[in-house]
Design a protein around this motif. Structure first.
Motif, PDB file in Angstrom:
ATOM      1  N   ARG A  47       8.911 -34.310  59.510  1.00  0.00           N
ATOM      2  CA  ARG A  47       8.116 -34.972  58.477  1.00  0.00           C
ATOM      3  C   ARG A  47       7.855 -33.975  57.345  1.00  0.00           C
ATOM      4  O   ARG A  47       7.863 -32.757  57.574  1.00  0.00           O
ATOM      5  N   TRP A  48       7.609 -34.469  56.139  1.00  0.00           N
ATOM      6  CA  TRP A  48       7.410 -33.515  55.045  1.00  0.00           C
ATOM      7  C   TRP A  48       6.160 -32.686  55.262  1.00  0.00           C
ATOM      8  O   TRP A  48       6.107 -31.518  54.846  1.00  0.00           O
ATOM      9  N   ASN A  88      -1.360 -34.928  59.250  1.00  0.00           N
ATOM     10  CA  ASN A  88      -0.578 -36.090  58.837  1.00  0.00           C
ATOM     11  C   ASN A  88      -1.295 -37.366  59.285  1.00  0.00           C
ATOM     12  O   ASN A  88      -1.401 -37.646  60.480  1.00  0.00           O
ATOM     13  N   ALA A 115       7.096 -40.526  57.980  1.00  0.00           N
ATOM     14  CA  ALA A 115       8.496 -40.077  57.988  1.00  0.00           C
ATOM     15  C   ALA A 115       9.394 -40.947  58.855  1.00  0.00           C
ATOM     16  O   ALA A 115      10.080 -40.466  59.752  1.00  0.00           O
ATOM     17  N   HIS A 160      13.261 -44.710  52.654  1.00  0.00           N
ATOM     18  CA  HIS A 160      12.725 -43.582  53.423  1.00  0.00           C
ATOM     19  C   HIS A 160      13.655 -42.378  53.331  1.00  0.00           C
ATOM     20  O   HIS A 160      14.847 -42.495  53.620  1.00  0.00           O
ATOM     21  N   ASP A 215      15.784 -36.116  56.710  1.00  0.00           N
ATOM     22  CA  ASP A 215      15.213 -34.783  56.919  1.00  0.00           C
ATOM     23  C   ASP A 215      15.286 -33.940  55.646  1.00  0.00           C
ATOM     24  O   ASP A 215      14.319 -33.262  55.278  1.00  0.00           O
ATOM     25  N   ASN A 259      12.675 -35.080  53.184  1.00  0.00           N
ATOM     26  CA  ASN A 259      11.342 -34.640  53.585  1.00  0.00           C
ATOM     27  C   ASN A 259      11.139 -33.160  53.273  1.00  0.00           C
ATOM     28  O   ASN A 259      10.083 -32.747  52.787  1.00  0.00           O
ATOM     29  N   SER A 269      13.017 -39.707  59.381  1.00  0.00           N
ATOM     30  CA  SER A 269      13.281 -38.368  59.909  1.00  0.00           C
ATOM     31  C   SER A 269      13.789 -38.424  61.350  1.00  0.00           C
ATOM     32  O   SER A 269      13.675 -39.444  62.023  1.00  0.00           O
ATOM     33  N   THR A 301       4.964 -40.782  54.617  1.00  0.00           N
ATOM     34  CA  THR A 301       4.215 -39.680  55.217  1.00  0.00           C
ATOM     35  C   THR A 301       4.475 -39.617  56.715  1.00  0.00           C
ATOM     36  O   THR A 301       4.654 -38.542  57.284  1.00  0.00           O
TER      37      THR A 301
END
Length: 420
Positions: A234-235, A256, A224, A399, A402, A405, A227, A222
């Motif tokens: 971040r998503w 977030n 990220a 992880h 980009d 995400n 990223s 979360t």
């Protein structure tokens, strides 16, 4: 029992009743400062928030004295008035804030601000405020219209020694540190910088156009970790942008609340890293329903209980069920994210993979949640279900990058966030 003790008992009972009444009213008022009967989308809502944690070593453990920290955040929804929250949740002493300001930055990768946009913040009309140990403060509103997906600069002058800070060490945005009081300076002189947020726990806006807020309680996926720094990849950032593109009249804010390394049932201090935060069950009330205007909570925790602590499926499932139950008790919608693949990451074992699969099977079949966001289905390699798709792998095999995400955000049905 003596008369004195009996009187003391009545006082304690009366106080408990008052506290219970206050908590009931807080829930009825929607945690936003507006009555429950207010028109939909009208009132205060969190546009940005961050989960905070105790300091470990380094600059966070040392703290600040006669210094200013200048931080950039990005809104998820817009409004006509703005206010901030400062937290001393993990401080070891009262925190003195000498001055705080809000402004628009010249650009997202610079500490310089646009002078005409500067707003001095006050706290009950006073420029200086003391935040009690373990407490937080909310600034007075300022008439500062902000747009959705807009960057804001928050500057906080700390005149006295703060002691160890309350912070987020995975901001993905630079915080600039300068000597003395530079909170109102357009041209900021930097002495140091970190990708942290210090003491800043939230930014709220007053609006008629937001359908509450969605709080995402998560870990490094979360937050990220994989990223690109400074670009809002971040998503949850992609999700906020999707909502703004949605033709509906009102969209929820997206908050977030990810903490890298965070777990459902373990504190980071157990492995020597307090900055990973307290366990999800301990931080839930503050970090999720404690945000302004929250109506939906997304639980995205559990993978670290498996990959770091090797917990059993039963223990992970217990934590998830507890969070779902507590959210429902507050009248909130609650969604869960399945746990993404991590084969190839340094801690992966076949036994941990079996645990992940068992937890995901529970989530997909559970009636404890209003719905499930199947992150695993989005990220996994179709030819090797324990692995991340190569196109989504940031390089560490756990992880997403980009693109990964963005794929998670695209997989979220927007009606899940509002219940429509």
């Amino acid at each position: 029992m003596s008369v004195a003790n009996s009187s003391q008992r009545r006082i304690v009972v009366a106080a408990a009743v008052l506290v219970a009444t206050a908590l009931t009213l807080a829930v009825a008022w929607g945690r936003s400062g507006a009555p429950a009967e207010a028109a939909p989308g009208e009132g205060w809502v969190g546009t940005w928030a961050s989960a905070l944690a105790p300091a470990g070593g380094g600059i966070a453990g040392k703290g600040f004295t006669n210094q200013t920290v200048r931080m950039t955040v990005r809104t998820s929804v817009g409004g006509d008035e703005t206010r901030i929250r400062l937290s001393n949740a993990y401080g070891t002493q009262p925190l003195t804030v000498g001055r705080a300001t809000l402004a628009l930055p010249v650009a997202n990768d610079t500490p310089q601000i646009q002078p005409a946009t500067l707003r001095e913040l006050t706290f009950d009309g006073r420029q200086q405020v003391t935040v009690p140990k373990g407490g937080q403060v909310l600034s007075d509103p300022v008439p500062m219209p902000v747009r959705a997906l807009q960057e804001l600069t928050v500057s906080v002058f700390l005149p006295a020694a703060t002691g160890p800070v309350t912070f987020q060490f995975n901001a993905r945005e630079p915080a600039y540190i300068g000597a003395g009081d530079q909170a109102a300076k357009a041209e900021y002189t930097v002495t140091d910088s970190r990708n942290y947020w210090f003491f800043l726990s939230g930014v709220d806006v007053r609006t008629r156009h937001a359908a509450g807020a969605v709080a995402v309680l998560g870990d490094s996926l979360t937050a990220a970790n994989g990223s690109t720094l400074g670009l809002h990849r971040r998503w949850t950032d992609y999700l906020a942008a999707r909502l703004q593109d949605d033709p509906g009249e009102a969209d929820p804010a997206v908050l977030n609340l990810g903490l890298a390394g965070n777990a459902l049932a373990h504190d980071g201090s157990e492995i020597g890293f307090p900055e990973l935060g307290v366990n999800g069950l301990a931080r839930f009330l503050r970090d999720a329903p404690g945000q302004t205007g929250v109506r939906t909570v997304v639980v995205a925790l559990g993978i670290n209980d498996i990959q770091i602590y090797d917990d059993s499926p039963e223990r992970v499932i217990f934590g998830l069920r507890q969070l779902a139950t507590q959210a429902r008790q507050l009248g909130l919608r609650v969604l869960a994210c399945t746990l993404g693949p991590f084969q190839g990451f340094t801690s992966w074992t076949p036994g941990k993979e079996n645990t992940r699969l068992a937890v995901n099977a529970y989530l997909r079949d559970s009636d404890q949640f209003d719905d499930v966001i199947d992150v695993d289905a989005v990220l996994r390699d179709p030819d090797a279900s324990g692995k991340l798709r190569a196109a989504f792998d940031s390089g560490d095999h756990i992880h997403p990058n980009d693109a990964g995400n963005e794929a998670i955000a695209k997989a979220v049905p927007l009606d899940l966030l509002t219940g429509s």
